[in-house]
Design a protein around this motif. Sequence first.
Motif, PDB file in Angstrom:
ATOM      1  N   ILE A 329      57.428  55.429 -67.431  1.00 48.91           N
ATOM      2  CA  ILE A 329      57.945  55.927 -68.747  1.00 48.91           C
ATOM      3  C   ILE A 329      58.154  54.750 -69.690  1.00 48.91           C
ATOM      4  N   ASN A 330      57.522  54.633 -70.946  1.00 53.71           N
ATOM      5  CA  ASN A 330      57.596  53.471 -71.648  1.00 53.71           C
ATOM      6  C   ASN A 330      58.455  53.963 -72.797  1.00 53.71           C
ATOM      7  N   LEU A 331      59.219  53.162 -73.352  1.00 59.51           N
ATOM      8  CA  LEU A 331      60.271  53.508 -74.596  1.00 59.51           C
ATOM      9  C   LEU A 331      59.794  52.250 -75.669  1.00 59.51           C
ATOM     10  N   ALA A 332      59.328  52.404 -76.668  1.00 63.07           N
ATOM     11  CA  ALA A 332      59.166  51.738 -77.849  1.00 63.07           C
ATOM     12  C   ALA A 332      60.547  51.741 -78.731  1.00 63.07           C
ATOM     13  N   LEU A 333      61.546  50.836 -78.642  1.00 61.88           N
ATOM     14  CA  LEU A 333      62.884  50.855 -79.080  1.00 61.88           C
ATOM     15  C   LEU A 333      62.662  50.679 -80.413  1.00 61.88           C
ATOM     16  N   PRO A 334      63.327  51.150 -81.375  1.00 62.65           N
ATOM     17  CA  PRO A 334      63.652  50.805 -82.929  1.00 62.65           C
ATOM     18  C   PRO A 334      64.097  49.323 -82.934  1.00 62.65           C
ATOM     19  N   SER A 335      64.141  49.002 -84.110  1.00 61.88           N
ATOM     20  CA  SER A 335      64.676  47.434 -84.697  1.00 61.88           C
ATOM     21  C   SER A 335      66.195  47.559 -84.211  1.00 61.88           C
ATOM     22  N   PHE A 336      66.754  46.514 -84.319  1.00 58.38           N
ATOM     23  CA  PHE A 336      68.249  46.213 -83.957  1.00 58.38           C
ATOM     24  C   PHE A 336      69.112  47.069 -84.927  1.00 58.38           C
ATOM     25  N   ASP A 337      68.660  47.138 -86.209  1.00 58.69           N
ATOM     26  CA  ASP A 337      69.492  47.909 -87.194  1.00 58.69           C
ATOM     27  C   ASP A 337      69.359  49.302 -87.418  1.00 58.69           C
ATOM     28  N   ARG A 338      68.447  49.903 -86.403  1.00 56.35           N
ATOM     29  CA  ARG A 338      68.526  51.309 -86.161  1.00 56.35           C
ATOM     30  C   ARG A 338      67.406  51.758 -87.062  1.00 56.35           C
ATOM     31  N   ASN A 339      66.607  50.873 -87.632  1.00 57.05           N
ATOM     32  CA  ASN A 339      65.691  51.200 -88.648  1.00 57.05           C
ATOM     33  C   ASN A 339      66.351  51.383 -90.193  1.00 57.05           C
ATOM     34  N   ARG A 340      67.711  50.992 -90.282  1.00 55.84           N
ATOM     35  CA  ARG A 340      68.394  51.250 -91.555  1.00 55.84           C
ATOM     36  C   ARG A 340      67.856  50.745 -92.830  1.00 55.84           C
ATOM     37  N   ALA A 341      67.114  49.478 -92.502  1.00 56.22           N
ATOM     38  CA  ALA A 341      66.725  48.862 -93.786  1.00 56.22           C
ATOM     39  C   ALA A 341      65.383  49.511 -94.253  1.00 56.22           C
ATOM     40  N   ALA A 342      64.382  49.965 -93.421  1.00 53.67           N
ATOM     41  CA  ALA A 342      63.187  50.774 -93.828  1.00 53.67           C
ATOM     42  C   ALA A 342      63.552  51.929 -94.410  1.00 53.67           C
ATOM     43  N   ILE A 343      64.681  52.601 -93.956  1.00 54.51           N
ATOM     44  CA  ILE A 343      65.111  54.003 -94.234  1.00 54.51           C
ATOM     45  C   ILE A 343      65.687  53.941 -95.815  1.00 54.51           C
ATOM     46  N   ARG A 344      66.425  52.880 -96.127  1.00 56.41           N
ATOM     47  CA  ARG A 344      66.951  52.512 -97.418  1.00 56.41           C
ATOM     48  C   ARG A 344      65.793  52.299 -98.343  1.00 56.41           C
ATOM     49  N   THR A 345      64.658  51.384 -97.862  1.00 56.63           N
ATOM     50  CA  THR A 345      63.516  51.329 -98.669  1.00 56.63           C
ATOM     51  C   THR A 345      62.724  52.687 -99.125  1.00 56.63           C
ATOM     52  N   ALA A 346      62.805  53.313 -97.987  1.00 61.96           N
ATOM     53  CA  ALA A 346      61.843  54.413 -98.210  1.00 61.96           C
ATOM     54  C   ALA A 346      62.621  55.417 -99.104  1.00 61.96           C
ATOM     55  N   LEU A 347      63.946  55.729 -99.122  1.00 57.72           N
ATOM     56  CA  LEU A 347      64.890  56.227-100.009  1.00 57.72           C
ATOM     57  C   LEU A 347      64.722  55.928-101.484  1.00 57.72           C
ATOM     58  N   ALA A 348      64.660  54.325-101.512  1.00 57.79           N
ATOM     59  CA  ALA A 348      64.493  53.823-102.920  1.00 57.79           C
ATOM     60  C   ALA A 348      63.218  54.117-103.628  1.00 57.79           C
ATOM     61  N   LYS A 349      62.294  54.242-102.784  1.00 56.90           N
ATOM     62  CA  LYS A 349      60.970  54.605-103.369  1.00 56.90           C
ATOM     63  C   LYS A 349      60.839  56.071-103.488  1.00 56.90           C
ATOM     64  N   ARG A 350      61.380  56.734-102.810  1.00 57.94           N
ATOM     65  CA  ARG A 350      61.512  58.346-103.338  1.00 57.94           C
ATOM     66  C   ARG A 350      62.318  58.563-104.598  1.00 57.94           C
ATOM     67  N   ASP A 351      63.329  57.732-104.735  1.00 56.56           N
ATOM     68  CA  ASP A 351      64.158  57.973-106.004  1.00 56.56           C
ATOM     69  C   ASP A 351      63.108  57.441-107.193  1.00 56.56           C
ATOM     70  N   GLU A 352      62.476  56.360-106.916  1.00 58.62           N
ATOM     71  CA  GLU A 352      61.430  55.753-107.960  1.00 58.62           C
ATOM     72  C   GLU A 352      60.662  56.856-108.395  1.00 58.62           C
ATOM     73  N   ALA A 353      59.957  57.545-107.371  1.00 59.93           N
ATOM     74  CA  ALA A 353      59.089  58.581-107.654  1.00 59.93           C
ATOM     75  C   ALA A 353      59.542  59.627-108.280  1.00 59.93           C
ATOM     76  N   ALA A 354      60.845  59.944-108.131  1.00 60.33           N
ATOM     77  CA  ALA A 354      61.201  61.054-108.882  1.00 60.33           C
ATOM     78  C   ALA A 354      61.429  60.727-110.249  1.00 60.33           C
ATOM     79  N   ALA A 355      61.872  59.460-110.487  1.00 57.09           N
ATOM     80  CA  ALA A 355      62.057  59.098-111.849  1.00 57.09           C
ATOM     81  C   ALA A 355      60.707  59.025-112.638  1.00 57.09           C
ATOM     82  N   ALA A 356      59.583  58.689-111.983  1.00 54.27           N
ATOM     83  CA  ALA A 356      58.282  58.734-112.244  1.00 54.27           C
ATOM     84  C   ALA A 356      57.835  60.240-112.908  1.00 54.27           C
TER      85      ALA A 356
END
Length: 466
Positions: A329-356
């Motif tokens: 059973i193989n586990l591909a672990l997330p990044s050391f920050d628990r993917n928080r940087a990517a989540i914040r980027t995705a949230l910012a892009k969603r806010d930008e799309a809402a403003a658009a």
Amino acid sequence: MNARHTLGCTLPALALLAGCMRYQPAPVILGERAQALAAAQFDPAAIQADARRIAPDAAPAGLDRLALFAALLTRDPKIAQARAAIATAAAEARSSRHAVGPTFTLSTEYAHDPSASSPWLLGGAANLPLDRGQQRQARLDRADLAVLIARDDYAETVWSERMALRRALIDGAIAARQVAAGEAIATLHARQIAALERQAQAGAIPGASLSPYRALQAQERRATEDARSRQIAARAAIAGLLAVPVAALADQPMVWPEFDRPSAEPAVTITPALRLQAVTARADVLRALATYDQTDADVRLEIARQYPTISLGPGYTWERGLVKLPLAINLALPSFDRNRAAIRTALAKRDEAAAAIDTVLTTAQAEIDAALVERRAAMVALTRLQTSELPQLDAAAAQAEARLSRGQIARADWVDAQIAAQTARLNALDLLARVQTAEAALENALRRPIEGPETRIRPDRLEDVR
């Protein structure tokens, strides 16, 4: 097919597939394509058939706006490209539903051990990703939304090309009328200058007094030539939209019966309900909404990537006469920050799309208001000229005609009165162009035709013409 591909297709693990597809070359020969475009023909009968197909209730009226729109759907390369993009997005959406294929590892080992029954170890292992959960669903949602975006892009392309056609028709129609009026004025100028030259030869007036008249004549000739150039450019623009040479449209008259008689008010009443319906149905607004939904799917995908991705690794090992069946059973672990940087980027892009979305909605509302204001102002100016100034100048021209017939006025003065009336007609053409342009801007803001034969189009029939 290369040897590696052939080997891959013959592996037992891939035997369940329907078979490998072969590469089919599709070279693009630019010379042949350019030659085909240069030799393209325009078939009015086929275009009329397409027009009747999308608007069966409309009465045929030659090569009118309805027929030209039908021609756009079948001939415009931009529309064809946007239609192909829908097929591409749909193919990618279907492809996204297939899980990532397993990977296989083959291993062998030789050990010179006299105590073993065989010196060889043979083994194989597979890695089977478990495509499930939020990651899969977010990926599928994003692919489906890409199809919606491609459809919205197609609708926007069709509309923008239709508006380019309408503007070219306006430019061509106004320019043709300006050429006719300019030629009439040129004839009057020639008669006026001829009369003044006779007076100068008789010594009644100095010859230098003709200079302003000749300068005005030259100015009018330049204006007429400019109008003729605009007429040719408009016909070339229409030919470009239809992907045919200009010569293919040389003998094709464009029909717009109501062009010279715009209604005092827009053909539709812009109620708050109609405004809301028009704005929320615009393709650019729907595209902005679909883009927002895509960014929301990205947020869900990045949140799901906080958790390990699981894959199974069954295997087979023949170790010197002993069969083993390992399972990993193989586990591909997330990044050391628990993917928080990517989540914040995705949230910012969603806010930008809402403003658009707000930006597109505001722009649409502003376009409607600006078009309504401009159309009213242009129509008021045109009505004033047609009901006040033009009748007065026509009456003065008729009076000059009567006085000339009785010998009470010089021919040069008679020409002045006729030129003044013709000049007023040129001014009326400028205002008519302004009204038609504002009407087109209102249609563009509403993203729907509001008058003419195109209002008879049945949307469910549009897919039948391509």
